[in-house]
Design a protein around this motif. Structure first.
Motif, PDB file in Angstrom:
ATOM      1  N   GLU A  14       1.022  -1.133   0.424  1.00 12.47           N
ATOM      2  CA  GLU A  14       0.133   0.157   0.145  1.00 12.47           C
ATOM      3  C   GLU A  14       0.735   1.293  -0.283  1.00 12.47           C
ATOM      4  O   GLU A  14       0.632   2.051  -0.521  1.00 12.47           O
ATOM      5  N   ALA A  15       1.647   1.327   0.524  1.00 11.21           N
ATOM      6  CA  ALA A  15       2.622   2.418   0.829  1.00 11.21           C
ATOM      7  C   ALA A  15       3.572   2.437  -0.330  1.00 11.21           C
ATOM      8  O   ALA A  15       3.233   3.489  -0.827  1.00 11.21           O
ATOM      9  N   GLN A  16       3.314   1.572  -1.329  1.00 16.58           N
ATOM     10  CA  GLN A  16       4.462   2.026  -2.589  1.00 16.58           C
ATOM     11  C   GLN A  16       3.621   2.425  -3.701  1.00 16.58           C
ATOM     12  O   GLN A  16       4.332   3.072  -4.639  1.00 16.58           O
ATOM     13  N   ALA A  17       2.163   1.605  -3.317  1.00 14.51           N
ATOM     14  CA  ALA A  17       0.957   1.953  -4.305  1.00 14.51           C
ATOM     15  C   ALA A  17       1.163   3.747  -4.450  1.00 14.51           C
ATOM     16  O   ALA A  17       0.674   4.551  -5.217  1.00 14.51           O
ATOM     17  N   ILE A  18       1.454   4.076  -3.158  1.00  9.76           N
ATOM     18  CA  ILE A  18       1.391   5.980  -2.908  1.00  9.76           C
ATOM     19  C   ILE A  18       1.985   6.611  -2.920  1.00  9.76           C
ATOM     20  O   ILE A  18       2.241   7.396  -4.381  1.00  9.76           O
ATOM     21  N   GLU A  19       3.658   5.925  -2.931  1.00  9.62           N
ATOM     22  CA  GLU A  19       4.880   6.432  -3.738  1.00  9.62           C
ATOM     23  C   GLU A  19       5.078   6.181  -5.483  1.00  9.62           C
ATOM     24  O   GLU A  19       4.851   6.964  -5.756  1.00  9.62           O
ATOM     25  N   ASP A  20       4.151   4.932  -5.668  1.00 12.38           N
ATOM     26  CA  ASP A  20       4.331   5.140  -7.313  1.00 12.38           C
ATOM     27  C   ASP A  20       3.353   6.366  -7.437  1.00 12.38           C
ATOM     28  O   ASP A  20       3.790   6.997  -8.570  1.00 12.38           O
ATOM     29  N   ALA A  21       2.002   6.551  -7.441  1.00  9.38           N
ATOM     30  CA  ALA A  21       1.423   7.149  -7.369  1.00  9.38           C
ATOM     31  C   ALA A  21       1.728   9.067  -7.810  1.00  9.38           C
ATOM     32  O   ALA A  21       2.049   9.215  -8.322  1.00  9.38           O
ATOM     33  N   VAL A  22       2.360   9.061  -6.719  1.00  8.32           N
ATOM     34  CA  VAL A  22       3.310  10.466  -6.530  1.00  8.32           C
ATOM     35  C   VAL A  22       4.275  10.600  -7.640  1.00  8.32           C
ATOM     36  O   VAL A  22       4.140  12.078  -8.744  1.00  8.32           O
ATOM     37  N   GLU A  23       5.102   9.464  -7.714  1.00 13.24           N
ATOM     38  CA  GLU A  23       6.443   9.545  -8.882  1.00 13.24           C
ATOM     39  C   GLU A  23       5.072   9.837 -10.388  1.00 13.24           C
ATOM     40  O   GLU A  23       5.911  11.092 -11.172  1.00 13.24           O
ATOM     41  N   GLN A  24       4.507   9.122 -10.102  1.00 13.44           N
ATOM     42  CA  GLN A  24       3.381   9.401 -11.727  1.00 13.44           C
ATOM     43  C   GLN A  24       2.744  10.274 -11.765  1.00 13.44           C
ATOM     44  O   GLN A  24       3.294  11.300 -12.631  1.00 13.44           O
ATOM     45  N   VAL A  25       2.464  11.471 -10.865  1.00 17.09           N
ATOM     46  CA  VAL A  25       1.669  12.934 -10.936  1.00 17.09           C
ATOM     47  C   VAL A  25       2.306  14.078 -11.499  1.00 17.09           C
ATOM     48  O   VAL A  25       2.705  14.230 -11.898  1.00 17.09           O
ATOM     49  N   LEU A  26       3.829  13.547 -10.410  1.00 17.15           N
ATOM     50  CA  LEU A  26       5.006  14.220 -10.893  1.00 17.15           C
ATOM     51  C   LEU A  26       5.616  13.907 -11.757  1.00 17.15           C
ATOM     52  O   LEU A  26       5.990  15.145 -12.846  1.00 17.15           O
ATOM     53  N   ASN A  27       5.850  12.964 -12.348  1.00 11.77           N
ATOM     54  CA  ASN A  27       6.952  13.003 -13.690  1.00 11.77           C
ATOM     55  C   ASN A  27       5.268  13.207 -14.815  1.00 11.77           C
ATOM     56  O   ASN A  27       6.179  13.611 -15.969  1.00 11.77           O
ATOM     57  N   GLN A  28       4.040  13.639 -14.609  1.00 14.94           N
ATOM     58  CA  GLN A  28       3.292  14.047 -15.528  1.00 14.94           C
ATOM     59  C   GLN A  28       3.110  15.592 -15.759  1.00 14.94           C
ATOM     60  O   GLN A  28       2.283  15.873 -16.246  1.00 14.94           O
ATOM     61  N   ASP A  29       4.593  16.414 -14.508  1.00 17.05           N
ATOM     62  CA  ASP A  29       4.426  18.002 -15.004  1.00 17.05           C
ATOM     63  C   ASP A  29       3.511  18.373 -14.212  1.00 17.05           C
ATOM     64  O   ASP A  29       3.571  19.031 -14.758  1.00 17.05           O
ATOM     65  N   TYR A  30       2.857  18.104 -13.129  1.00 17.49           N
ATOM     66  CA  TYR A  30       1.699  19.061 -12.489  1.00 17.49           C
ATOM     67  C   TYR A  30       2.693  19.314 -11.436  1.00 17.49           C
ATOM     68  O   TYR A  30       4.017  18.620 -10.764  1.00 17.49           O
ATOM     69  N   HIS A  31       2.290  20.426 -10.678  1.00 19.90           N
ATOM     70  CA  HIS A  31       3.168  20.569  -9.657  1.00 19.90           C
ATOM     71  C   HIS A  31       2.823  22.099  -8.991  1.00 19.90           C
ATOM     72  O   HIS A  31       1.495  22.838  -9.442  1.00 19.90           O
ATOM     73  N   THR A  32       2.371  22.006  -7.679  1.00 17.69           N
ATOM     74  CA  THR A  32       2.190  22.795  -6.745  1.00 17.69           C
ATOM     75  C   THR A  32       3.352  24.746  -7.125  1.00 17.69           C
ATOM     76  O   THR A  32       3.511  24.091  -7.771  1.00 17.69           O
ATOM     77  N   ALA A  33       1.798  25.527  -6.638  1.00 21.32           N
ATOM     78  CA  ALA A  33       3.036  26.820  -6.607  1.00 21.32           C
ATOM     79  C   ALA A  33       4.406  26.602  -6.368  1.00 21.32           C
ATOM     80  O   ALA A  33       5.510  27.929  -6.747  1.00 21.32           O
ATOM     81  N   ASP A  34       4.873  26.104  -5.065  1.00 23.01           N
ATOM     82  CA  ASP A  34       5.927  26.219  -4.395  1.00 23.01           C
ATOM     83  C   ASP A  34       7.420  25.326  -5.950  1.00 23.01           C
ATOM     84  O   ASP A  34       8.026  25.706  -5.115  1.00 23.01           O
ATOM     85  N   LEU A  35       6.666  24.513  -6.148  1.00 22.65           N
ATOM     86  CA  LEU A  35       7.364  23.385  -7.362  1.00 22.65           C
ATOM     87  C   LEU A  35       7.310  25.111  -8.877  1.00 22.65           C
ATOM     88  O   LEU A  35       6.030  24.954  -9.340  1.00 22.65           O
ATOM     89  N   LYS A  36       8.661  25.008  -9.214  1.00 22.24           N
ATOM     90  CA  LYS A  36       8.615  25.460 -10.466  1.00 22.24           C
ATOM     91  C   LYS A  36       8.452  24.514 -11.524  1.00 22.24           C
ATOM     92  O   LYS A  36       9.891  24.065 -11.609  1.00 22.24           O
ATOM     93  N   SER A  37       8.200  24.928 -12.194  1.00 17.80           N
ATOM     94  CA  SER A  37       8.088  23.969 -13.597  1.00 17.80           C
ATOM     95  C   SER A  37       7.554  24.942 -14.798  1.00 17.80           C
ATOM     96  O   SER A  37       6.983  25.702 -14.898  1.00 17.80           O
ATOM     97  N   GLU A  38       9.359  25.337 -16.021  1.00 17.87           N
ATOM     98  CA  GLU A  38       8.397  25.665 -17.118  1.00 17.87           C
ATOM     99  C   GLU A  38       7.304  25.598 -18.347  1.00 17.87           C
ATOM    100  O   GLU A  38       6.873  26.039 -18.806  1.00 17.87           O
ATOM    101  N   ASN A  39       6.973  24.642 -18.568  1.00 16.48           N
ATOM    102  CA  ASN A  39       6.011  23.438 -19.055  1.00 16.48           C
ATOM    103  C   ASN A  39       4.846  23.556 -18.460  1.00 16.48           C
ATOM    104  O   ASN A  39       3.846  22.251 -19.161  1.00 16.48           O
ATOM    105  N   GLY A  40       4.770  23.025 -17.051  1.00 21.07           N
ATOM    106  CA  GLY A  40       4.195  21.823 -16.061  1.00 21.07           C
ATOM    107  C   GLY A  40       2.756  22.487 -15.890  1.00 21.07           C
ATOM    108  O   GLY A  40       2.839  23.462 -16.589  1.00 21.07           O
ATOM    109  N   THR A  41       1.706  21.574 -15.986  1.00 21.27           N
ATOM    110  CA  THR A  41       0.864  22.094 -14.989  1.00 21.27           C
ATOM    111  C   THR A  41       0.447  22.343 -13.948  1.00 21.27           C
ATOM    112  O   THR A  41       0.557  21.927 -12.496  1.00 21.27           O
ATOM    113  N   LEU A  42       0.404  23.959 -13.398  1.00 18.70           N
ATOM    114  CA  LEU A  42       0.096  24.335 -11.879  1.00 18.70           C
ATOM    115  C   LEU A  42      -1.033  23.883 -11.785  1.00 18.70           C
ATOM    116  O   LEU A  42      -2.595  24.371 -11.902  1.00 18.70           O
TER     117      LEU A  42
END
Length: 133
Positions: free
Chosen positions: A88-116
């Protein structure tokens, strides 16, 4: 200094709370934001206190700009270290990694081409990725 100049030499750092607070603030430059750092204070018997390294951040409460990832990853740590729920822990960690790899980010993270996205949207993206996993 070694944490900043050569962070790969550390797997785990065990220290008392005051020094842990200092080191977690310093380590935030490695991940780009304190909002990415889960934290745990563990007892030998498996009981733990799990929280994001950044604390409550009252200055941004209610603004939708908090990064929920540290809290979500803290929950994954709780599942793994207190409840022996590694899958279950791995499923959560994998999901976080997947979302970040899709270049979604919150305001504290900088991304030139990502989705805020805001706090609720980031959380929902991760929940959806867990469900799909």
């Amino acid at each position: 200094m070694k944490l900043i100049t050569n962070p790969t030499q550390f797997d785990v750092i065990v220290t008392e709370n005051m020094f842990g607070d200092i080191l977690s603030d310093e380590a935030s430059v490695l991940t780009g934001s304190l909002g990415m750092l889960p934290s745990a204070s563990l007892a030998e018997n498996g009981v733990g206190l799990y929280e994001p390294a950044h604390g409550s951040a009252p200055d941004i409460a209610g603004k939708g700009i908090a990064n929920p990832i540290a809290m979500i990853l803290s929950a994954a740590m709780m599942l793994r270290f207190s409840f022996d729920k590694n899958e279950e822990a791995q499923a959560i960690e994998d999901a976080v990694e997947q979302v970040l790899n899709q270049d979604y980010h919150t305001a504290d993270l900088k991304s030139e081409n990502g989705t805020l996205v805001n706090t609720v949207e980031m959380t929902q993206l991760i929940v959806d990725a867990i469900k799909q996993g």
